[in-house]
Design an enzyme around this catalytic site. Sequence first.
Site, PDB file in Angstrom:
ATOM      1  N   CYS A  51       0.839  -1.194   0.000  1.00 13.12           N
ATOM      2  CA  CYS A  51       0.000   0.000   0.000  1.00 13.12           C
ATOM      3  C   CYS A  51       0.876   1.247   0.000  1.00 13.12           C
ATOM      4  O   CYS A  51       1.791   1.368   0.809  1.00 13.12           O
ATOM      5  CB  CYS A  51      -0.894  -0.015   1.243  1.00 13.12           C
ATOM      6  SG  CYS A  51      -1.768   1.538   1.494  1.00 13.12           S
ATOM      7  N   CYS A  54       0.395   3.242   3.564  1.00 14.09           N
ATOM      8  CA  CYS A  54       0.753   2.690   4.874  1.00 14.09           C
ATOM      9  C   CYS A  54       2.072   3.311   5.380  1.00 14.09           C
ATOM     10  O   CYS A  54       2.935   3.679   4.582  1.00 14.09           O
ATOM     11  CB  CYS A  54       0.889   1.169   4.792  1.00 14.09           C
ATOM     12  SG  CYS A  54      -0.666   0.277   4.993  1.00 14.09           S
ATOM     13  N   HIS A 114      -4.345   0.223   7.931  1.00 14.27           N
ATOM     14  CA  HIS A 114      -4.770   0.000   6.552  1.00 14.27           C
ATOM     15  C   HIS A 114      -6.207  -0.520   6.456  1.00 14.27           C
ATOM     16  O   HIS A 114      -6.891  -0.301   5.449  1.00 14.27           O
ATOM     17  CB  HIS A 114      -3.818  -1.018   5.917  1.00 14.27           C
ATOM     18  CG  HIS A 114      -4.084  -1.299   4.479  1.00 14.27           C
ATOM     19  ND1 HIS A 114      -3.686  -0.449   3.472  1.00 14.27           N
ATOM     20  CD2 HIS A 114      -4.741  -2.333   3.875  1.00 14.27           C
ATOM     21  CE1 HIS A 114      -4.063  -0.959   2.302  1.00 14.27           C
ATOM     22  NE2 HIS A 114      -4.710  -2.086   2.518  1.00 14.27           N
ATOM     23  N   ASN A 154     -13.091  10.011  -1.704  1.00 10.56           N
ATOM     24  CA  ASN A 154     -13.712   8.963  -2.507  1.00 10.56           C
ATOM     25  C   ASN A 154     -13.533   7.674  -1.741  1.00 10.56           C
ATOM     26  O   ASN A 154     -12.405   7.293  -1.433  1.00 10.56           O
ATOM     27  CB  ASN A 154     -13.021   8.808  -3.859  1.00 10.56           C
ATOM     28  CG  ASN A 154     -13.128  10.056  -4.698  1.00 10.56           C
ATOM     29  OD1 ASN A 154     -14.188  10.669  -4.750  1.00 10.56           O
ATOM     30  ND2 ASN A 154     -12.042  10.441  -5.333  1.00 10.56           N
ATOM     31  N   SER A 162      -8.487   4.855  -5.095  1.00  5.98           N
ATOM     32  CA  SER A 162      -7.367   4.094  -5.627  1.00  5.98           C
ATOM     33  C   SER A 162      -6.797   3.124  -4.599  1.00  5.98           C
ATOM     34  O   SER A 162      -5.947   2.313  -4.928  1.00  5.98           O
ATOM     35  CB  SER A 162      -6.283   5.060  -6.097  1.00  5.98           C
ATOM     36  OG  SER A 162      -5.928   5.919  -5.024  1.00  5.98           O
ATOM     37  N   HIS A 165      -6.964   1.918   1.899  1.00  9.60           N
ATOM     38  CA  HIS A 165      -6.415   2.597   3.074  1.00  9.60           C
ATOM     39  C   HIS A 165      -7.239   3.877   3.329  1.00  9.60           C
ATOM     40  O   HIS A 165      -7.484   4.638   2.402  1.00  9.60           O
ATOM     41  CB  HIS A 165      -4.947   2.944   2.836  1.00  9.60           C
ATOM     42  CG  HIS A 165      -4.220   3.325   4.083  1.00  9.60           C
ATOM     43  ND1 HIS A 165      -3.237   2.546   4.641  1.00  9.60           N
ATOM     44  CD2 HIS A 165      -4.362   4.393   4.901  1.00  9.60           C
ATOM     45  CE1 HIS A 165      -2.801   3.121   5.749  1.00  9.60           C
ATOM     46  NE2 HIS A 165      -3.468   4.246   5.922  1.00  9.60           N
ATOM     47  N   HIS A 167      -8.361   7.318   3.539  1.00  9.95           N
ATOM     48  CA  HIS A 167      -7.725   8.574   3.115  1.00  9.95           C
ATOM     49  C   HIS A 167      -8.715   9.450   2.371  1.00  9.95           C
ATOM     50  O   HIS A 167      -9.731   8.975   1.878  1.00  9.95           O
ATOM     51  CB  HIS A 167      -6.531   8.295   2.204  1.00  9.95           C
ATOM     52  CG  HIS A 167      -6.932   7.764   0.847  1.00  9.95           C
ATOM     53  ND1 HIS A 167      -7.343   6.465   0.643  1.00  9.95           N
ATOM     54  CD2 HIS A 167      -7.010   8.366  -0.368  1.00  9.95           C
ATOM     55  CE1 HIS A 167      -7.640   6.295  -0.634  1.00  9.95           C
ATOM     56  NE2 HIS A 167      -7.453   7.435  -1.279  1.00  9.95           N
ATOM     57  N   GLN A 169      -8.792  13.531   0.076  1.00 11.35           N
ATOM     58  CA  GLN A 169      -7.969  14.432  -0.711  1.00 11.35           C
ATOM     59  C   GLN A 169      -8.362  15.878  -0.437  1.00 11.35           C
ATOM     60  O   GLN A 169      -9.454  16.154   0.059  1.00 11.35           O
ATOM     61  CB  GLN A 169      -8.179  14.161  -2.199  1.00 11.35           C
ATOM     62  CG  GLN A 169      -7.796  12.785  -2.674  1.00 11.35           C
ATOM     63  CD  GLN A 169      -7.656  12.761  -4.195  1.00 11.35           C
ATOM     64  OE1 GLN A 169      -6.978  13.605  -4.789  1.00 11.35           O
ATOM     65  NE2 GLN A 169      -8.298  11.799  -4.828  1.00 11.35           N
TER      66      GLN A 169
END
Length: 348
Positions: A51, A54, A114, A154, A162, A165, A167, A169
Amino acid sequence: MNFSLSDHPHRRFNPLTREWVLVSPHRTQRPWQGQIETPPQDVRPHYDPNCYLCPGNMRANGERNPQYAATFVFDNDFPALLPTTPPGEYHPHPLLQAHSERGTARVVCYSPRHDLTLAEMDAAMIRPVVDTWVEQYADLARIPVIGYVQVFENRGAMMGASSPHPHGQIWCSERLPQQVALEDVSQREYHANEGRSLLSDYLDAELEQGERIVYQNGAFVVLVPFWAVWPFETMILSRRHVTEMAAFDDAERDALADALRNVTVRYDNIFRVSFPYSMGFHQRPVVDGDWAHWHWHAHFYPPLLRSATVRKFLVGYEMLGTPQRDITPEQAAARLRDQSETHFSMLS
Ligand code: H2U
Ligand code: ZN
């Protein structure tokens, strides 16, 4: 026969963007022969050596992530906007217009773990994520070319994320992005005419009707907006009229973490799956100006409709005409209200 929102086709108005949605409640009985299946839950490890988010791992540009303990922010290695773009215009004909757009982009990791999602983190673990969003908003606002800071996430492969994990933006642009520009005009006009924020008055109306409310705590209300397009679309509204996240006090930041956990848990519980969505925050632009009309809020746009795999598509009439939905926002809110506030993975 009297017109009723729960029986008859009708259009609803979105006062934030001034767009319409077609609601067709009579169609929810129509036969549907698609497949209903529950995909196997993927078992994810706490740490994935492959990943790029990570702790300790190498990213695509060759940089190594630190051994971070809570949140971790880095400049997006493939940003859609660049601070160094030369200013310029292209306008050779009244119908051909373009201008350069400067900006920057960052990635926010919510946790070193993760295998977690917002729905699986408790409010105490989400609180540092809220603080990170606030810090980033303030930090990015200081960059001279930046006029607007868009925080978003997203979630899930279906929404194009993508990596699993946890996250989100942040994309920053010079000018107001399209949706924000639409909301700016309507909120400004409403505030000038009524002396109150559009969303304060909308929230009062929703609290009075009650049927689209999903969850509320001391500082925030989660509801399915009257004009929702996506089947289980929600908004988080702050009870207090604040223009930006940085204005939230300590108790409000805790309450926002609680509201985020609550709505994402309810989502996951509907189909017992990690519910995909795009979500993000709308707030005042960061350039100097009169932005008193802005009222901070969050939008959740989840695509799932009927099962863990059957999604709504915005196609056909919706691309060429108007977005349309079958289940009413009131039915969606009732379904969300019925869900447990405990994540299904913790229930036997
Ligand atoms: P999404 O999952 O929403 O696509 O966000 C991940 C972002 O991470 C994406 O914009 C960036 C991608 O450009 N990224 C990096 O900056 N470095 C990497 O090593 C991989 C992904
Ligand atoms: Zn990871």
